[in-house]
Design a protein around this motif. Structure first.
Motif, PDB file in Angstrom:
ATOM      1  N   ALA A   1       0.340  38.289   5.511  1.00  0.00           N
ATOM      2  CA  ALA A   1      -0.609  38.424   6.621  1.00  0.00           C
ATOM      3  C   ALA A   1      -1.339  39.756   6.550  1.00  0.00           C
ATOM      4  CB  ALA A   1       0.126  38.281   7.946  1.00  0.00           C
ATOM      5  N   ASN A   2      -0.624  40.822   6.199  1.00  0.00           N
ATOM      6  CA  ASN A   2      -1.272  42.121   6.058  1.00  0.00           C
ATOM      7  C   ASN A   2      -2.364  42.084   5.003  1.00  0.00           C
ATOM      8  OD1 ASN A   2       0.538  43.045   7.971  1.00  0.00           O
ATOM      9  ND2 ASN A   2       1.861  44.089   6.493  1.00  0.00           N
ATOM     10  N   LEU A   3      -2.084  41.431   3.894  1.00  0.00           N
ATOM     11  CA  LEU A   3      -3.089  41.326   2.828  1.00  0.00           C
ATOM     12  C   LEU A   3      -4.328  40.576   3.303  1.00  0.00           C
ATOM     13  CD1 LEU A   3      -0.742  40.531  -0.176  1.00  0.00           C
ATOM     14  CD2 LEU A   3      -2.135  42.589   0.070  1.00  0.00           C
ATOM     15  N   ARG A   4      -4.131  39.525   4.070  1.00  0.00           N
ATOM     16  CA  ARG A   4      -5.292  38.769   4.563  1.00  0.00           C
ATOM     17  C   ARG A   4      -6.205  39.640   5.410  1.00  0.00           C
ATOM     18  NH1 ARG A   4      -1.311  34.687   5.148  1.00  0.00           N
ATOM     19  NH2 ARG A   4      -1.105  35.076   7.402  1.00  0.00           N
ATOM     20  N   ALA A   5      -5.617  40.624   6.102  1.00  0.00           N
ATOM     21  CA  ALA A   5      -6.430  41.514   6.927  1.00  0.00           C
ATOM     22  C   ALA A   5      -7.392  42.344   6.090  1.00  0.00           C
ATOM     23  CB  ALA A   5      -5.530  42.428   7.749  1.00  0.00           C
ATOM     24  N   GLY A   6      -7.094  42.509   4.816  1.00  0.00           N
ATOM     25  CA  GLY A   6      -7.960  43.306   3.943  1.00  0.00           C
ATOM     26  C   GLY A   6      -9.027  42.501   3.243  1.00  0.00           C
ATOM     27  N   THR A   7      -9.217  41.253   3.649  1.00  0.00           N
ATOM     28  CA  THR A   7     -10.232  40.396   3.034  1.00  0.00           C
ATOM     29  C   THR A   7     -11.257  39.971   4.084  1.00  0.00           C
ATOM     30  OG1 THR A   7      -9.084  38.302   3.479  1.00  0.00           O
ATOM     31  CG2 THR A   7      -8.454  39.494   1.475  1.00  0.00           C
ATOM     32  N   GLY A   8     -12.379  39.445   3.612  1.00  0.00           N
ATOM     33  CA  GLY A   8     -13.373  38.867   4.513  1.00  0.00           C
ATOM     34  C   GLY A   8     -14.097  39.901   5.354  1.00  0.00           C
ATOM     35  N   SER A   9     -14.587  39.454   6.503  1.00  0.00           N
ATOM     36  CA  SER A   9     -15.394  40.319   7.363  1.00  0.00           C
ATOM     37  C   SER A   9     -14.541  41.387   8.029  1.00  0.00           C
ATOM     38  CB  SER A   9     -16.076  39.479   8.449  1.00  0.00           C
ATOM     39  OG  SER A   9     -16.946  38.519   7.867  1.00  0.00           O
ATOM     40  N   LEU A  10     -15.143  42.556   8.215  1.00  0.00           N
ATOM     41  CA  LEU A  10     -14.519  43.653   8.941  1.00  0.00           C
ATOM     42  C   LEU A  10     -15.384  43.997  10.148  1.00  0.00           C
ATOM     43  CD1 LEU A  10     -13.488  46.018   5.993  1.00  0.00           C
ATOM     44  CD2 LEU A  10     -12.016  44.427   7.257  1.00  0.00           C
ATOM     45  N   PRO A  11     -14.796  44.534  11.203  1.00  0.00           N
ATOM     46  CA  PRO A  11     -15.584  44.887  12.389  1.00  0.00           C
ATOM     47  C   PRO A  11     -16.633  45.952  12.084  1.00  0.00           C
ATOM     48  CG  PRO A  11     -13.212  44.959  12.859  1.00  0.00           C
ATOM     49  CD  PRO A  11     -13.359  44.808  11.382  1.00  0.00           C
TER      50      PRO A  11
ATOM     51  N   GLY B   1       4.168  34.815  -9.799  1.00  0.00           N
ATOM     52  CA  GLY B   1       3.731  33.471  -9.457  1.00  0.00           C
ATOM     53  C   GLY B   1       4.508  32.881  -8.308  1.00  0.00           C
ATOM     54  N   ALA B   2       5.794  33.248  -8.199  1.00  0.00           N
ATOM     55  CA  ALA B   2       6.603  32.712  -7.110  1.00  0.00           C
ATOM     56  C   ALA B   2       6.094  33.141  -5.752  1.00  0.00           C
ATOM     57  CB  ALA B   2       8.056  33.168  -7.276  1.00  0.00           C
ATOM     58  N   ALA B   3       5.355  34.275  -5.709  1.00  0.00           N
ATOM     59  CA  ALA B   3       4.862  34.790  -4.428  1.00  0.00           C
ATOM     60  C   ALA B   3       3.413  34.434  -4.150  1.00  0.00           C
ATOM     61  CB  ALA B   3       4.997  36.312  -4.408  1.00  0.00           C
ATOM     62  N   LEU B   4       2.724  33.800  -5.092  1.00  0.00           N
ATOM     63  CA  LEU B   4       1.287  33.613  -4.937  1.00  0.00           C
ATOM     64  C   LEU B   4       0.943  32.773  -3.722  1.00  0.00           C
ATOM     65  CD1 LEU B   4      -1.487  34.166  -5.968  1.00  0.00           C
ATOM     66  CD2 LEU B   4      -1.296  32.220  -7.515  1.00  0.00           C
ATOM     67  N   ALA B   5       1.663  31.687  -3.501  1.00  0.00           N
ATOM     68  CA  ALA B   5       1.350  30.849  -2.342  1.00  0.00           C
ATOM     69  C   ALA B   5       1.544  31.612  -1.046  1.00  0.00           C
ATOM     70  CB  ALA B   5       2.231  29.601  -2.340  1.00  0.00           C
ATOM     71  N   ALA B   6       2.592  32.449  -0.993  1.00  0.00           N
ATOM     72  CA  ALA B   6       2.797  33.258   0.212  1.00  0.00           C
ATOM     73  C   ALA B   6       1.695  34.279   0.383  1.00  0.00           C
ATOM     74  CB  ALA B   6       4.153  33.966   0.138  1.00  0.00           C
ATOM     75  N   ALA B   7       1.245  34.856  -0.715  1.00  0.00           N
ATOM     76  CA  ALA B   7       0.238  35.909  -0.623  1.00  0.00           C
ATOM     77  C   ALA B   7      -1.071  35.389  -0.073  1.00  0.00           C
ATOM     78  CB  ALA B   7       0.006  36.537  -2.004  1.00  0.00           C
ATOM     79  N   VAL B   8      -1.428  34.180  -0.407  1.00  0.00           N
ATOM     80  CA  VAL B   8      -2.700  33.649   0.084  1.00  0.00           C
ATOM     81  C   VAL B   8      -2.513  32.875   1.368  1.00  0.00           C
ATOM     82  CG1 VAL B   8      -3.696  33.559  -2.218  1.00  0.00           C
ATOM     83  CG2 VAL B   8      -2.538  31.555  -1.352  1.00  0.00           C
ATOM     84  N   GLY B   9      -1.262  32.605   1.718  1.00  0.00           N
ATOM     85  CA  GLY B   9      -0.952  32.077   3.038  1.00  0.00           C
ATOM     86  C   GLY B   9      -1.701  30.834   3.427  1.00  0.00           C
ATOM     87  N   GLY B  10      -1.799  29.859   2.551  1.00  0.00           N
ATOM     88  CA  GLY B  10      -2.473  28.630   2.914  1.00  0.00           C
ATOM     89  C   GLY B  10      -3.969  28.688   2.727  1.00  0.00           C
ATOM     90  N   GLY B  11      -4.450  29.760   2.087  1.00  0.00           N
ATOM     91  CA  GLY B  11      -5.880  29.891   1.870  1.00  0.00           C
ATOM     92  C   GLY B  11      -6.341  29.104   0.672  1.00  0.00           C
ATOM     93  N   ALA B  12      -7.486  29.532   0.118  1.00  0.00           N
ATOM     94  CA  ALA B  12      -8.115  28.756  -0.949  1.00  0.00           C
ATOM     95  C   ALA B  12      -7.227  28.636  -2.166  1.00  0.00           C
ATOM     96  CB  ALA B  12      -9.447  29.422  -1.325  1.00  0.00           C
ATOM     97  N   ALA B  13      -6.527  29.732  -2.526  1.00  0.00           N
ATOM     98  CA  ALA B  13      -5.719  29.671  -3.744  1.00  0.00           C
ATOM     99  C   ALA B  13      -4.593  28.677  -3.613  1.00  0.00           C
ATOM    100  CB  ALA B  13      -5.172  31.060  -4.079  1.00  0.00           C
TER     101      ALA B  13
END
Length: 308
Positions: free
Chosen positions: A284-294, A15-27
């Motif tokens: 940031a690396n984790l965010r690259a694995g979400t959403g649209s891909l080229p 839980g201590a890392a959750l905010a960092a993992a989503v980096g200001g996103g929806a969570a």
């Protein structure tokens, strides 16, 4: 309830890392974090998140709180963001032991997909090294054992098959990181049944696209990508350039995210394992694995844009 050596419960650790993992996103705003894309290991059907963690250099540290704290945050961020794969090797100094300690503290052995390598010559030396890796990683069995740089692979591969049959490892494979070895890697891929190939691949290092990635897909072999930022020079070269317009379309807020999206958008790639000792970079690396891909057209455009 699992309590680590620092007194954190597993829930507190993650839980201590959750905010960092989503980096200001929806969570971070009370919503749901975007899910990581997942790809299957063809031989077993098990799916892996497309972003994992490499431990070369960054995890070769001692036991002091100052050395371990950032890495504890990296592992927590990976797990909280839905990642699983953590890759190590006996050649990475103390990284296996550090990885084993931090995964145990997180109570995450059943969640993490632990991968390491055999990197020595001779059957008995290989067995001894793999047994040591099991101890250091605090595991009764490992999710993936790879023959590092094809060193004495003809000796080790039968042993890996024995260990897999006995349940001591779940998957087996080979690894390399230099283009000069691609002919040898291709020959082994064609001749042997493997679960995983680990190889270097990046927007400025695309030689694996020519034969190895298509061959892995043809042979039903999962691909872990090491060095997905190349040698690091590309990121340094791009640092002063503005992001292209399509970065926003892909939800990429940094060059690192954009470069990782290129790597994991290749259909043969199962998981990229960039190394980091920085929880923010892990997020940031984790965010690259979400959403649209080229798609294919955008991948070709990205490759053209990055050609010096």
């Amino acid at each position: 309830m699992t309590i680590g050596r620092d007194g954190l419960t597993r829930q507190g650790f993650l839980g201590a890392a959750l905010a960092a993992a989503v980096g200001g996103g929806a969570a971070a705003q009370g919503g749901t974090a975007p899910a990581l894309h997942r790809r299957a290991i063809p031989g077993t059907g098990e799916t892996l998140p497309v972003i994992g963690l490499g431990t070369w250099r960054g995890f070769d540290v001692g036991e002091t709180p100052a050395e371990r704290a950032p890495l504890r945050g990296v592992v927590a961020t990976l797990l909280a963001g839905g990642g699983r794969v953590i890759d190590s090797s006996p050649m990475y100094g103390r990284a296996e032991g550090v990885t084993g300690d931090l995964v145990a503290e997180a109570g995450a052995r059943d969640t993490a997909f632990l991968a390491t390598k055999v990197w020595t010559s001779g059957r008995e030396a290989g067995i001894a090294q793999m047994q040591r890796s099991l101890r250091l990683l605090r595991a009764e069995r490992l999710d993936l054992m790879q023959i590092h740089n094809l060193l004495d692979w003809r000796t080790h591969l039968p042993v890996l098959r024995e260990w897999k049959a006995a349940g001591r490892i779940r998957h087996l494979g080979i690894s390399h990181y230099t283009e000069s070895a691609y002919d040898a890697v291709e020959a082994v891929l064609r001749a042997e049944r493997l679960d995983v190939l680990q190889i270097n691949y990046a927007l400025d290092d695309r030689a694996a696209e020519e034969r190895l990635l298509p061959l892995a897909a043809e042979r039903g072999v999962a691909v872990l990508v090491n060095r997905p930022f190349g040698g690091g020079g590309l990121l340094r070269r791009l640092a002063g350039r503005p992001l292209p317009g399509y970065a926003a379309d892909l939800g990429s807020g940094s060059w690192a995210e954009l470069l990782l999206k290129f790597v994991v958008s290749h259909p043969a790639v199962t998981c990229a394992i960039p190394g980091t000792a920085d929880p923010g970079h892990m997020a940031a690396n984790l965010r690259a694995g979400t959403g649209s891909l080229p798609d294919g057209a955008l991948r070709r455009r990205m490759a053209a844009d990055m050609t010096p």
